[in-house]
Write a protein that holds these residues in place. Structure first.
Motif, PDB file in Angstrom:
ATOM      1  N   SER A  87      -3.365  -3.081   3.592  1.00 51.55           N
ATOM      2  CA  SER A  87      -3.316  -2.275   2.376  1.00 51.55           C
ATOM      3  C   SER A  87      -4.698  -2.232   1.719  1.00 51.55           C
ATOM      4  O   SER A  87      -5.165  -1.167   1.287  1.00 51.55           O
ATOM      5  CB  SER A  87      -2.279  -2.855   1.417  1.00 51.55           C
ATOM      6  OG  SER A  87      -2.346  -2.209   0.177  1.00 51.55           O
ATOM      7  N   HIS A  94      -6.783   1.192   1.380  1.00 54.24           N
ATOM      8  CA  HIS A  94      -7.038   1.763   0.058  1.00 54.24           C
ATOM      9  C   HIS A  94      -8.494   1.667  -0.381  1.00 54.24           C
ATOM     10  O   HIS A  94      -8.948   2.465  -1.192  1.00 54.24           O
ATOM     11  CB  HIS A  94      -6.155   1.085  -0.990  1.00 54.24           C
ATOM     12  CG  HIS A  94      -4.700   1.437  -0.870  1.00 54.24           C
ATOM     13  ND1 HIS A  94      -4.255   2.739  -0.825  1.00 54.24           N
ATOM     14  CD2 HIS A  94      -3.590   0.674  -0.789  1.00 54.24           C
ATOM     15  CE1 HIS A  94      -2.946   2.748  -0.738  1.00 54.24           C
ATOM     16  NE2 HIS A  94      -2.508   1.507  -0.700  1.00 54.24           N
ATOM     17  N   HIS A 140       0.595   3.784  -8.457  1.00 57.49           N
ATOM     18  CA  HIS A 140       0.462   3.041  -7.197  1.00 57.49           C
ATOM     19  C   HIS A 140      -0.005   1.605  -7.466  1.00 57.49           C
ATOM     20  O   HIS A 140       0.376   0.672  -6.766  1.00 57.49           O
ATOM     21  CB  HIS A 140      -0.532   3.777  -6.288  1.00 57.49           C
ATOM     22  CG  HIS A 140      -0.336   3.475  -4.834  1.00 57.49           C
ATOM     23  ND1 HIS A 140       0.239   4.360  -3.952  1.00 57.49           N
ATOM     24  CD2 HIS A 140      -0.655   2.374  -4.112  1.00 57.49           C
ATOM     25  CE1 HIS A 140       0.271   3.817  -2.750  1.00 57.49           C
ATOM     26  NE2 HIS A 140      -0.273   2.608  -2.808  1.00 57.49           N
ATOM     27  N   PHE A 195       2.938  -0.322  -8.653  1.00 60.79           N
ATOM     28  CA  PHE A 195       3.703  -0.674  -7.458  1.00 60.79           C
ATOM     29  C   PHE A 195       3.077  -1.893  -6.761  1.00 60.79           C
ATOM     30  O   PHE A 195       3.773  -2.868  -6.430  1.00 60.79           O
ATOM     31  CB  PHE A 195       3.754   0.572  -6.553  1.00 60.79           C
ATOM     32  CG  PHE A 195       4.014   0.321  -5.093  1.00 60.79           C
ATOM     33  CD1 PHE A 195       5.162  -0.339  -4.666  1.00 60.79           C
ATOM     34  CD2 PHE A 195       3.117   0.763  -4.128  1.00 60.79           C
ATOM     35  CE1 PHE A 195       5.396  -0.555  -3.311  1.00 60.79           C
ATOM     36  CE2 PHE A 195       3.347   0.557  -2.781  1.00 60.79           C
ATOM     37  CZ  PHE A 195       4.486  -0.107  -2.368  1.00 60.79           C
ATOM     38  N   HIS A 196       1.754  -1.879  -6.569  1.00 58.88           N
ATOM     39  CA  HIS A 196       1.087  -3.018  -5.910  1.00 58.88           C
ATOM     40  C   HIS A 196       1.285  -4.308  -6.719  1.00 58.88           C
ATOM     41  O   HIS A 196       1.539  -5.374  -6.150  1.00 58.88           O
ATOM     42  CB  HIS A 196      -0.409  -2.739  -5.747  1.00 58.88           C
ATOM     43  CG  HIS A 196      -0.725  -1.846  -4.577  1.00 58.88           C
ATOM     44  ND1 HIS A 196      -2.000  -1.641  -4.115  1.00 58.88           N
ATOM     45  CD2 HIS A 196       0.079  -1.122  -3.761  1.00 58.88           C
ATOM     46  CE1 HIS A 196      -1.968  -0.827  -3.070  1.00 58.88           C
ATOM     47  NE2 HIS A 196      -0.725  -0.483  -2.851  1.00 58.88           N
TER      48      HIS A 196
HETATM   49 ZN   LIG Z   1      -0.534   1.087  -1.421  1.00 57.88          ZN
END
Ligand SMILES: [Zn+2]
Length: 259
Positions: free
Chosen positions: A103, A107, A236, A239-240
């Protein structure tokens, strides 16, 4: 980040590909070099605009957690009291390092269209791996042999099916695959009494709390809101953050089960 991940306001500003009025057939031969250059240029433009609009915090949370997950995994493997426990904790540690490491790489780094599509598949496949990977030590440490086998077959079978689904249908509707993560995550809810029986109430509560936090994260991801500060810390990142909180709850449950 892909256009799908960008905030709605940002998406409308990403230039669309020019519409094609003439579809070249085989008889036309390869497209003229200027056409190829134009389409590569428009793809580059999409990616540079998408990169410029990515919230500044994107990927940093998982990049920061990666070394902690690695160290935590080593601690678990060290305290595990049997060969089976060492194996199960190793699978868990590996799935966690893959999740946070991939991830962070996906990202934080600008990969270009091809690299991005590969990493996006891996990033999404890792979600199924962390679900099965988290259940593995819980099953091995806390359940009797028969139940252990059924739970492992259930979650790993589900993970393999889920990964095949994600890899081969990358364009699947966001809410559909988000539901798949939630369904697999809660598939083993019937084993909670077994976890409580062998590990104690605290372990079972931590498993539920972790599950609820992952579900909250999946919901934020599916709905793309709340999106508090799109330039710095968008949906996002929320969410992380929730995945990290969920991981911490499950890690604590597994640590208590292993010691
Ligand atoms: Zn992500």
């Amino acid at each position: 980040m892909t256009a799908e991940n960008s905030p709605p306001a940002a998406r409308s500003r990403i230039p669309r590909r020019p519409s094609v009025t003439h579809r070249p057939s085989e008889a036309d031969g390869p497209p003229h070099p200027s056409v190829r250059r134009a389409s590569a240029a428009s793809e580059d433009a999409v990616h540079s605009v998408a990169a410029a609009l990515k919230p500044r915090m994107r990927g940093w949370l998982h990049a920061g957690v990666f070394p902690l997950a690695l160290a935590g995994g080593v601690v678990l493997i060290t305290v595990a009291r049997s060969a089976a426990a060492v194996a199960a904790c190793s699978v868990y540690a590996l799935s966690a390092c893959l999740l946070f490491g991939t991830s962070a790489l996906y990202h934080r780094v600008a990969w270009g269209p091809r690299g991005e599509s590969v990493l996006r598949r891996l990033d999404h496949a890792n979600i199924f791996l962390i679900i099965a990977g988290s259940y593995t030590p819980l099953a091995v440490l806390l359940l009797p042999a028969g139940e252990q086998r059924i739970l492992l077959v259930l979650v790993w079978g589900g993970a393999v099916a889920g990964i095949a689904f994600r890899v081969f249908w990358l364009g699947a509707p966001r809410r559909l695959y988000t539901l798949c993560y939630i369904a697999l995550g809660w598939a083993a809810v019937f084993y909670l009494p077994g976890f409580a029986h062998a590990g104690g109430t605290t372990v079972a509560v931590l498993v539920v709390v972790g599950g609820l936090l992952y579900t909250a994260g999946a919901t934020v991801y599916g709905l793309k809101r709340p999106d508090p500060w799109p330039r710095w810390f968008g949906f996002h990142e929320v969410f992380h953050l929730l995945t990290i909180a969920a991981f911490t709850a499950h890690y604590t449950a597994i640590f208590l089960g292993a010691t």
